[in-house]
Write an enzyme that holds these catalytic residues in place. Structure first.
Site, PDB file in Angstrom:
ATOM      1  N   THR A 111      10.916  -9.405 -51.838  1.00  0.00           N
ATOM      2  CA  THR A 111      10.008  -9.907 -51.331  1.00  0.00           C
ATOM      3  C   THR A 111      10.537 -10.842 -50.238  1.00  0.00           C
ATOM      4  OG1 THR A 111       7.698 -10.653 -51.060  1.00  0.00           O
ATOM      5  CG2 THR A 111       9.207 -11.486 -52.916  1.00  0.00           C
ATOM      6  N   ASN A 112       9.635 -11.661 -49.550  1.00  0.00           N
ATOM      7  CA  ASN A 112      10.284 -12.672 -48.614  1.00  0.00           C
ATOM      8  C   ASN A 112       9.042 -13.969 -48.652  1.00  0.00           C
ATOM      9  OD1 ASN A 112       8.195 -12.308 -46.414  1.00  0.00           O
ATOM     10  ND2 ASN A 112       8.796 -10.357 -46.444  1.00  0.00           N
ATOM     11  N   LEU A 113       9.454 -15.070 -48.046  1.00  0.00           N
ATOM     12  CA  LEU A 113       8.673 -16.148 -48.216  1.00  0.00           C
ATOM     13  C   LEU A 113       7.288 -16.375 -47.273  1.00  0.00           C
ATOM     14  CD1 LEU A 113      11.495 -18.640 -48.408  1.00  0.00           C
ATOM     15  CD2 LEU A 113      10.053 -17.878 -50.167  1.00  0.00           C
TER      16      LEU A 113
END
Ligand code: CTP
Ligand code: CA
Length: 232
Positions: free
Chosen positions: A33-35
């Site tokens: 995933t990412n931020l």
């Protein structure tokens, strides 16, 4: 309580928005995933609703309340987001893609948790490319008549760590969209304020540092103006 009196610039329009990250599972307990926090997309959904639009928000995994009056569909993976967006897009006049969609996903999903025990080497993962949701929506056929189903007016986002204008111009051309909104990331991820750069075929214009809701209202006004000018 102070009401915000925004003119109903998008009354009678349907606006589709993607927001947040996607989550690409590796096994039942892990994933990529990412931020992205989703804050910018949720702020745009709220601003579009304030402006009188009917709003559908397709959200990746985020921890944010649904803005009042906004219809929300939660998805996890890029492919789920793709399917939800492509099903809805032809019935919408505007599509704003703020989601930080994972560019790749693990090529295979392990049915069971990958165990460390007994392994000599760290596992390696083959990745495969996800669909480009914005580019696909931008390739839909335009409506045959005003109000008929077809390609919405498409607005893309570009979060870049450097050379913002250069990358935004490149995305404008590559995705085939009329407007790209640039911002410097990851510095802005999760923050409540931001600065935006509007980039189109004619040139560019900055929306200076402000909280995300203020910027979202300015962007909604900009999109409404473009629709009024016949760009939609
Ligand atoms: N986007 C999308 N589907 C994808 C990737 C991106 O809809 N699979 C959208 C994003 O929501 C954003 C725009 O495309 O509006 C640009 O995303 P970005 O990640 O900046 O562009 P990429 O084409 O993926 O290029 P790169 O990550 O290499 O910068
Ligand atoms: Ca990307």
């Amino acid at each position: 309580l102070v009401a915000h009196f925004q003119p109903k610039l998008l009354a009678g329009r349907r606006v589709l928005i993607t927001a947040g990250p996607t989550f690409e599972p590796i096994d039942p307990v892990r994933g990529i995933t990412n931020l992205s926090s989703g804050k910018m997309g949720f702020a745009i959904a709220r601003a579009a609703r304030e402006a009188g639009a009917e709003v559908l928000l397709v959200a990746g995994p985020v921890h944010l309340p649904t803005p009042r009056g906004v219809r929300r569909v939660d998805v996890r993976t890029a492919r789920e987001m793709h399917d939800a967006v492509l099903a809805a897009a032809p019935r919408h006049g505007v599509f704003v893609a703020t989601a930080a969609v994972a560019d790749w996903r693990p090529a295979t999903l392990s049915e069971h948790k990958i165990k460390k025990g007994g392994r000599k080497l760290a596992p390696s993962f083959e990745l495969t490319e996800n669909p480009d949701i914005l580019a696909e929506v931008a390739r839909l056929a335009p409506p045959a008549a005003p109000g008929a189903p077809g390609r919405p007016y498409c607005v893309g986002f570009a979060a870049e760590s450097h050379d913002l204008l250069h990358h935004a111009r490149e995305k404008l051309a590559r995705k085939g969209v009329p407007l790209i909104v640039g911002n410097l990331g990851p510095a802005t991820f999760g923050r409540d304020d931001n600065a935006l750069l509007l980039v189109d075929a004619q040139g560019h214009r900055a929306l200076p540092q402000a909280d995300k809701l203020t910027l979202a209202r300015a962007l909604v006004a900009e999109i409404a103006q473009r629709l009024a000018d016949g760009e939609g």
